[in-house]
Scaffold this active site. Structure first.
Site, PDB file in Angstrom:
ATOM      1  N   HIS A 259       0.832  -1.204   0.000  1.00  0.00           N
ATOM      2  CA  HIS A 259       0.000   0.000   0.000  1.00  0.00           C
ATOM      3  C   HIS A 259       0.870   1.259   0.000  1.00  0.00           C
ATOM      4  CE1 HIS A 259      -3.677   2.338   1.146  1.00  0.00           C
ATOM      5  NE2 HIS A 259      -2.767   3.132   1.699  1.00  0.00           N
ATOM      6  N   GLU A 260       1.801   1.317   0.933  1.00  0.00           N
ATOM      7  CA  GLU A 260       2.653   2.503   1.033  1.00  0.00           C
ATOM      8  C   GLU A 260       3.598   2.612  -0.171  1.00  0.00           C
ATOM      9  OE1 GLU A 260       1.701   4.614   3.048  1.00  0.00           O
ATOM     10  OE2 GLU A 260       0.480   3.316   4.325  1.00  0.00           O
ATOM     11  N   HIS A 263       1.825   4.493  -2.846  1.00  0.00           N
ATOM     12  CA  HIS A 263       1.945   5.948  -2.633  1.00  0.00           C
ATOM     13  C   HIS A 263       3.313   6.443  -3.113  1.00  0.00           C
ATOM     14  CE1 HIS A 263      -1.678   6.941  -0.464  1.00  0.00           C
ATOM     15  NE2 HIS A 263      -1.470   6.015   0.462  1.00  0.00           N
ATOM     16  N   GLU A 298      -4.564   7.839  -2.925  1.00  0.00           N
ATOM     17  CA  GLU A 298      -5.093   6.564  -2.435  1.00  0.00           C
ATOM     18  C   GLU A 298      -5.471   5.637  -3.573  1.00  0.00           C
ATOM     19  OE1 GLU A 298      -5.285   5.065   0.534  1.00  0.00           O
ATOM     20  OE2 GLU A 298      -4.152   6.758   1.325  1.00  0.00           O
TER      21      GLU A 298
END
Length: 504
Positions: A259-260, A263, A298
């Site tokens: 997830h990170e 980003h 996101e």
């Protein structure tokens, strides 16, 4: 971009905000708790300096001079618009409010950590009450159209209105609630093996390997551990991610890292030409961030975590590596069992560990709370009870501790009221972007099935990432997909995925 008085001023502003990001990263990863008061003062000083630059007569004069140029590039036009909006914004917001917030959130975050560790909401309550009061004063200062909440969401998602948000949530609930009931009534796949012992050192090794594989450049980044995972950009050449590893649950660290990394891939692939310009800065929140909005950001993290990282083709390529990383731990578990387990849907208390099907209900709960806090219909003291009541209504479960309930997220301690809607916006936009990528690149599914993530990353870079903050979210969506915000591709994806995974 030519070197002018304005570019010099904006470059100084960019340096200040990058240093603020670095101090924030340190505060969440390595700083001793005792330093929080002084760190708050340091960030307040830098925030004040940034605001002073924006409001200086030299800044206004340099902007006015450049706006006389009839031959401006798109980047210059958009940069000028952003700077003019920032000047107008800070003329409305008292400097004392900016300083007060920087000082308050530094100590509030430490109080939140203590309250979370001790499972005592009352330790954090007085800080949250001050933050809510400050945010109400902020909303009154900047103004809003429909609801004070809009004054806060604008920082994270420019143009988002409360009516639009309510319409989106209603659309999601209409199709998700019946689907959730059907899925949760069906037999659940076994996932007990995800809670076997997974040593942290090996988890870090695997997470690092997979993050690099999807496109996160560790030559310009690093992975650290923290209480609440996040990504932060110092410049496009220094984009850092954090995660948290649980030795008894593989999902938390693994999918938190993906997830990170999503980003970070965004920030690392913004055009170098935008470095040091207003199109890599959040001038309202005084952060260095290059994404078009938090929702668009996101869309990237959720896309890489879920659309790629939880897909069957991903694990057809990498399950053997996972088994090899933890010798003997998953030898008795087939690929299909593992894939079904990591996508198991069930009511859960923790947002960052929620499955795709129930995730948006966690967001809706927090948005409902934030709206209530901002319009005064909800008191901070009533939050634990309200939280328990609402999560029961949405998902049929109740937290037994404040740590698993109202204290689980870091956002409020950082003053980030108004950011939560962007998680659901990201889910929706991510599905729209993925549908567009699949349509425009017929070979994409085959490439992903072969473990080749470069074509997807290249498409995202070309269409979204390189542009930084050049386009507003709705403009970017329209350019890339030909449509405005539309939950249909997201809902279709969830329905197709979970009716395939579950015998319903």
């Amino acid at each position: 971009m030519s070197h002018t008085a304005l570019t010099e001023q904006v470059s100084r502003l960019s340096d200040l905000l990058n240093v603020i990001n670095l101090l924030n990263w340190d505060a969440s990863t390595g700083m001793p708790n005792g330093a929080s008061l002084h760190r708050g003062q340091q960030i307040a000083t830098l925030s004040s300096l940034a605001q002073n630059i924006i409001l200086s007569s030299e800044f206004a004069a340099a902007l006015a001079e450049e706006q006389k140029n009839a031959d401006l590039t798109l980047h210059q036009q958009r940069s000028h618009q952003a700077l003019a909006q920032a000047i107008a914004h800070y003329k409305k917001v008292p400097a004392s409010l900016v300083i007060e917030q920087a000082q308050l959130v530094a100590v509030a975050e430490v109080a939140w950590r203590e309250a979370r560790a001790q499972n005592k909401f009352h330790l954090f309550q007085p800080y949250l009450e001050k933050i809510v009061d400050l945010k109400r004063r902020f909303a009154d200062a900047v103004g809003y159209e429909n609801h004070p909440y809009e004054a806060l969401t604008h920082e994270y998602e420019p143009g988002l209105t409360v009516p639009a948000l309510k319409t989106l949530f209603a659309q999601l609930q209409q199709r998700l609630l019946p689907l959730v009931k059907r899925v949760h009534a069906a037999p659940k796949p076994d996932n007990a093996f995800l809670h076997r012992h997974f040593p942290v050192a090996q988890q870090r090794e695997l997470s690092t390997q997979l993050a690099a594989m999807i496109g996160y450049d560790f030559q310009r980044g690093r992975l650290d551990t923290t209480t609440h995972p996040f990504e932060i950009s110092i410049t496009r050449e220094d984009v850092r991610i954090t995660t948290r590893f649980n030795p008894q649950f593989i999902n938390a660290g693994l999918f938190g890292t993906l997830h990170e990394a999503g980003h970070a891939i965004y920030e690392q692939n913004v055009s170098p030409a935008l470095t040091g310009t207003a199109l890599t800065l959040d001038l309202f929140g005084l952060y260095a961030v290059a994404g078009a909005s938090y929702g668009v950001h996101e869309s990237q993290s959720r896309l890489w975590e879920n659309r790629v990282g939880r897909s069957l083709p991903f694990w057809q390529n990498h399950y053997a590596t996972l088994q090899h990383t933890f010798p003997g731990v998953l030898d008795d578990i087939s690929l299909e069992q593992f894939h079904r387990a990591i996508n198991r849907s069930e009511p859960s208390l923790i947002r960052v560990e929620a499955d795709e099907l129930t995730y948006d209900f966690h967001v809706m709960l927090r948005v409902e709370i934030e709206m209530g806090l901002m319009d005064g219909s909800l008191r901070v003291a009533d939050l634990p009870a309200f939280w328990a009541e609402k999560i029961q209504a949405y998902l049929g479960i109740k937290p037994t501790t404040d740590t698993d309930g109202v204290l689980q997220d870091i956002h409020w301690s950082k003053g980030m009221i108004g950011a939560f809607p962007t998680y659901t916006l990201g889910n929706v936009m991510g599905s729209q972007f993925m549908a567009a990528a699949q349509q425009q690149q017929p070979s994409l599914e085959r490439e992903l099935a072969q473990g080749n993530y470069a074509p997807l990353k290249d498409w995202l870079t070309e269409n979204i990432l390189q542009h930084g903050r050049t386009y507003l979210p709705h403009e970017l969506l329209q350019r890339v997909t030909g449509n405005g915000l539309d939950a249909t591709p997201y809902l279709d994806y969830l329905e197709q995925k979970f009716t395939t995974l579950y015998p319903i």
